[in-house]
Design a protein around this motif. Structure first.
Motif, PDB file in Angstrom:
ATOM      1  N   UNK A   1       4.064 -11.547   8.115  1.00  0.00           N
ATOM      2  CA  UNK A   1       4.089 -12.876   7.504  1.00  0.00           C
ATOM      3  C   UNK A   1       2.683 -13.415   7.315  1.00  0.00           C
ATOM      4  N   UNK A   2       1.815 -13.208   8.302  1.00  0.00           N
ATOM      5  CA  UNK A   2       0.468 -13.770   8.276  1.00  0.00           C
ATOM      6  C   UNK A   2      -0.407 -13.170   7.174  1.00  0.00           C
ATOM      7  N   UNK A   3      -0.018 -12.000   6.639  1.00  0.00           N
ATOM      8  CA  UNK A   3      -0.787 -11.375   5.558  1.00  0.00           C
ATOM      9  C   UNK A   3      -0.042 -11.446   4.231  1.00  0.00           C
ATOM     10  N   UNK A   4       0.902 -12.373   4.120  1.00  0.00           N
ATOM     11  CA  UNK A   4       1.736 -12.524   2.918  1.00  0.00           C
ATOM     12  C   UNK A   4       2.592 -11.295   2.676  1.00  0.00           C
ATOM     13  N   UNK A   5       2.965 -10.597   3.738  1.00  0.00           N
ATOM     14  CA  UNK A   5       3.773  -9.400   3.599  1.00  0.00           C
ATOM     15  C   UNK A   5       2.921  -8.156   3.524  1.00  0.00           C
ATOM     16  N   UNK A   6       3.483  -7.095   2.948  1.00  0.00           N
ATOM     17  CA  UNK A   6       2.801  -5.808   2.904  1.00  0.00           C
ATOM     18  C   UNK A   6       1.484  -5.867   2.159  1.00  0.00           C
ATOM     19  N   UNK A   7       0.421  -5.437   2.845  1.00  0.00           N
ATOM     20  CA  UNK A   7      -0.908  -5.413   2.202  1.00  0.00           C
ATOM     21  C   UNK A   7      -1.581  -4.053   2.347  1.00  0.00           C
ATOM     22  N   UNK A   8      -0.874  -3.110   2.969  1.00  0.00           N
ATOM     23  CA  UNK A   8      -1.338  -1.725   3.066  1.00  0.00           C
ATOM     24  C   UNK A   8      -0.163  -0.842   2.678  1.00  0.00           C
ATOM     25  N   UNK A   9      -0.329  -0.059   1.607  1.00  0.00           N
ATOM     26  CA  UNK A   9       0.752   0.808   1.128  1.00  0.00           C
ATOM     27  C   UNK A   9       0.347   2.263   1.274  1.00  0.00           C
ATOM     28  N   UNK A  10       1.222   3.044   1.901  1.00  0.00           N
ATOM     29  CA  UNK A  10       0.926   4.449   2.188  1.00  0.00           C
ATOM     30  C   UNK A  10      -0.423   4.613   2.873  1.00  0.00           C
ATOM     31  N   UNK A  11      -0.736   3.679   3.766  1.00  0.00           N
ATOM     32  CA  UNK A  11      -1.969   3.755   4.532  1.00  0.00           C
ATOM     33  C   UNK A  11      -3.207   3.268   3.820  1.00  0.00           C
ATOM     34  N   UNK A  12      -3.075   2.877   2.541  1.00  0.00           N
ATOM     35  CA  UNK A  12      -4.227   2.435   1.754  1.00  0.00           C
ATOM     36  C   UNK A  12      -4.137   0.930   1.509  1.00  0.00           C
ATOM     37  N   UNK A  13      -5.171   0.168   1.894  1.00  0.00           N
ATOM     38  CA  UNK A  13      -5.145  -1.279   1.659  1.00  0.00           C
ATOM     39  C   UNK A  13      -5.069  -1.596   0.168  1.00  0.00           C
ATOM     40  N   UNK A  14      -4.398  -2.705  -0.162  1.00  0.00           N
ATOM     41  CA  UNK A  14      -4.416  -3.193  -1.534  1.00  0.00           C
ATOM     42  C   UNK A  14      -5.837  -3.543  -1.932  1.00  0.00           C
ATOM     43  N   UNK A  15      -6.057  -3.716  -3.230  1.00  0.00           N
ATOM     44  CA  UNK A  15      -7.414  -3.958  -3.737  1.00  0.00           C
ATOM     45  C   UNK A  15      -8.051  -5.201  -3.136  1.00  0.00           C
ATOM     46  N   UNK A  16      -7.233  -6.172  -2.728  1.00  0.00           N
ATOM     47  CA  UNK A  16      -7.767  -7.426  -2.188  1.00  0.00           C
ATOM     48  C   UNK A  16      -7.725  -7.470  -0.669  1.00  0.00           C
ATOM     49  N   UNK A  17      -7.522  -6.327  -0.027  1.00  0.00           N
ATOM     50  CA  UNK A  17      -7.340  -6.275   1.427  1.00  0.00           C
ATOM     51  C   UNK A  17      -8.401  -5.392   2.079  1.00  0.00           C
ATOM     52  N   UNK A  18      -8.834  -5.791   3.266  1.00  0.00           N
ATOM     53  CA  UNK A  18      -9.729  -4.980   4.090  1.00  0.00           C
ATOM     54  C   UNK A  18      -9.095  -4.763   5.453  1.00  0.00           C
ATOM     55  N   UNK A  19      -9.409  -3.628   6.070  1.00  0.00           N
ATOM     56  CA  UNK A  19      -8.897  -3.290   7.398  1.00  0.00           C
ATOM     57  C   UNK A  19     -10.077  -2.984   8.309  1.00  0.00           C
ATOM     58  N   UNK A  20     -10.034  -3.539   9.521  1.00  0.00           N
ATOM     59  CA  UNK A  20     -11.072  -3.273  10.515  1.00  0.00           C
ATOM     60  C   UNK A  20     -10.418  -3.130  11.887  1.00  0.00           C
ATOM     61  N   UNK A  21     -11.175  -2.599  12.849  1.00  0.00           N
ATOM     62  CA  UNK A  21     -10.671  -2.397  14.203  1.00  0.00           C
ATOM     63  C   UNK A  21     -11.675  -2.971  15.198  1.00  0.00           C
ATOM     64  N   UNK A  22     -11.156  -3.523  16.298  1.00  0.00           N
ATOM     65  CA  UNK A  22     -12.069  -3.956  17.341  1.00  0.00           C
ATOM     66  C   UNK A  22     -12.211  -2.839  18.374  1.00  0.00           C
ATOM     67  N   UNK A  23     -12.902  -3.110  19.468  1.00  0.00           N
ATOM     68  CA  UNK A  23     -13.194  -2.063  20.446  1.00  0.00           C
ATOM     69  C   UNK A  23     -11.938  -1.544  21.142  1.00  0.00           C
ATOM     70  N   UNK A  24     -10.849  -2.322  21.120  1.00  0.00           N
ATOM     71  CA  UNK A  24      -9.594  -1.888  21.736  1.00  0.00           C
ATOM     72  C   UNK A  24      -8.715  -1.114  20.768  1.00  0.00           C
ATOM     73  N   UNK A  25      -9.169  -0.975  19.519  1.00  0.00           N
ATOM     74  CA  UNK A  25      -8.350  -0.330  18.510  1.00  0.00           C
ATOM     75  C   UNK A  25      -7.371  -1.271  17.837  1.00  0.00           C
ATOM     76  N   UNK A  26      -7.461  -2.561  18.132  1.00  0.00           N
ATOM     77  CA  UNK A  26      -6.570  -3.539  17.517  1.00  0.00           C
ATOM     78  C   UNK A  26      -6.915  -3.669  16.028  1.00  0.00           C
ATOM     79  N   UNK A  27      -5.873  -3.764  15.206  1.00  0.00           N
ATOM     80  CA  UNK A  27      -6.059  -3.839  13.759  1.00  0.00           C
ATOM     81  C   UNK A  27      -6.336  -5.278  13.340  1.00  0.00           C
ATOM     82  N   UNK A  28      -7.360  -5.472  12.497  1.00  0.00           N
ATOM     83  CA  UNK A  28      -7.673  -6.758  11.886  1.00  0.00           C
ATOM     84  C   UNK A  28      -7.521  -6.596  10.377  1.00  0.00           C
ATOM     85  N   UNK A  29      -6.786  -7.509   9.753  1.00  0.00           N
ATOM     86  CA  UNK A  29      -6.587  -7.494   8.307  1.00  0.00           C
ATOM     87  C   UNK A  29      -7.366  -8.637   7.680  1.00  0.00           C
ATOM     88  N   UNK A  30      -8.067  -8.351   6.590  1.00  0.00           N
ATOM     89  CA  UNK A  30      -8.859  -9.378   5.926  1.00  0.00           C
ATOM     90  C   UNK A  30      -8.633  -9.368   4.429  1.00  0.00           C
TER      91      UNK A  30
END
Length: 389
Positions: A204-233
């Motif tokens: 819900x917080x990312x307006x629904x699906x923003x990564x399809x087949x493991x690839x972020x949409x054109x307007x989406x970024x993916x990052x990880x912190x030191x714990x491996x937690x996923x951050x979506x931008x």
């Protein structure tokens, strides 16, 4: 600005909500979609001055880790999501709605229909999801349009099991599958049947699906912190939570480049193809004897290497010596039910594939996996079923 509750029916009447949703996206009063059959809901106390100027929709989260929250989605975030999704899929088209539209995945089917200028075909979910009804609804789609639908994995399994619905699936230009992990064996089965299936990751917080087949949409970024937690931008990220500035501050932020970020409750990594792999929720990780086990990796190993398994959910259950024990609830194929499945059977199939500490200690079979929300396993219920008294 006033947030207005919006009663969402479970059947074709949902199309009557499209003009109100369009108005909210254009800047009218925002809406809070709720199941029409649900009891009246009181909005959380909040300061209207803290709401974003272009707030369009307030949508409930799944509540997988506790009390559901209400994510604030702006018109800009929703437009970015629908347009980037159609770009990834190959262009706008007509959608079949087979999910409750008060949840973000179903709501996005309506919003993508608005973006495409097409009217969705709506399944009547009043009495649940029926594969033959899916096939009948598919037949009502315009043959001159690209065809799309969005499913959860349990729906995909049931459709593939039904010969008529299985044939209907093959006519879609894309079938998005999300809301819960989709195991590789199910994906291979769908692809072998000629279904153009595509996994979708988001919330819900990312307006629904923003990564399809493991690839972020054109307007989406993916990052990880030191714990491996996923951050979506990116442009699809919401503004925060209604009436919960504390939770908003903990989960949302904007970096020095003006990119909006959301700190998810999932851990993951990128694979050798630079695709996102989600290993599971932080709270779902099993800590057994001081060693952490990602349930999703065990689930994938079981579905890949244990014959006769249709579905599986892996959880941690209390253990006097190790703190938690790796435990599996398994749904068997009909021809495997008579044989049954024991923890020893699972360990025998998985030894050498998983490290010893990740091998299931407890196991039970069930006719179905208990669910919490559309397609999401109710892990608390599974823990209760597998906990030794």
């Amino acid at each position: 600005m006033q947030v207005e509750p919006l009663a969402v029916p479970a059947g074709p009447g949902v199309v009557r909500l499209l003009p109100r949703l369009a108005e909210a996206i254009r800047g009218g009063n925002p809406v809070l979609p709720l199941a029409a059959a649900a009891p009246p809901t009181r909005l959380p106390d909040h300061d209207p001055a803290e709401l974003p100027e272009d707030l369009a929709v307030v949508v409930g989260t799944s509540g997988s880790t506790g009390t559901p929250k209400r994510a604030l989605l702006t018109g800009g975030a929703l437009r970015a999501s629908t347009r980037a999704t159609h770009e990834r899929l190959g262009g706008p088209g007509q959608w079949l709605l087979s999910l409750p539209a008060h949840h973000v995945a179903g709501l996005q089917v309506l919003l993508r229909s608005l973006d495409a200028g097409t009217e969705p075909v709506v399944m009547d979910l009043t009495h649940g999801f029926v594969p033959r009804a899916f096939a009948e609804a598919t037949a009502r789609l315009d043959p001159g349009c690209r065809r799309y639908t969005s499913l959860v994995p349990t729906q995909l399994v049931r459709l593939l099991d039904d010969p008529v619905a299985d044939e209907a699936l093959r006519c879609y230009d894309a079938v998005l599958v999300g809301g819960a992990p989709t195991h590789p064996r199910l994906l291979r089965r769908a692809q072998a049947a000629g279904v153009r299936v595509m996994t979708s990751y988001g919330m819900s917080e990312s307006s629904g699906g923003c990564v399809h087949d493991g690839r972020p949409l054109a307007c989406t970024e993916v990052a990880f912190d030191t714990e491996g937690r996923i951050h979506l931008g990116g442009a699809t990220i919401g503004h925060g939570y209604l009436g919960r500035p504390d939770l908003t501050a903990a989960a949302f932020g904007t970096d020095e480049d003006g990119i909006r970020w959301f700190r998810t409750d999932d851990v993951g990594r990128t694979d050798e193809h630079a695709h996102l792999r989600v290993d599971g929720r932080v709270d779902d990780m099993v800590n057994t004897g001081g060693l952490k086990v990602a349930p999703r990796l065990v689930e994938e190993a079981i579905t890949e290497h244990v014959p006769g398994v249709r579905e599986v959910v892996v959880v941690g259950t209390p253990h006097a010596e190790w703190g938690e024990a790796v435990s599996a609830l398994v749904v068997l194929e009909p021809d495997a039910v008579r044989r049954g499945l024991t923890p020893a059977d699972l360990r025998a199939h998985l030894r050498g594939i998983l490290p010893d500490h990740a091998l299931p200690v407890r196991a039970a079979t069930a006719e179905a996996v208990p669910l919490a929300g559309p397609g999401k396993p109710d892990r608390r219920a599974v823990v209760a079923m597998l906990t030794v008294g």
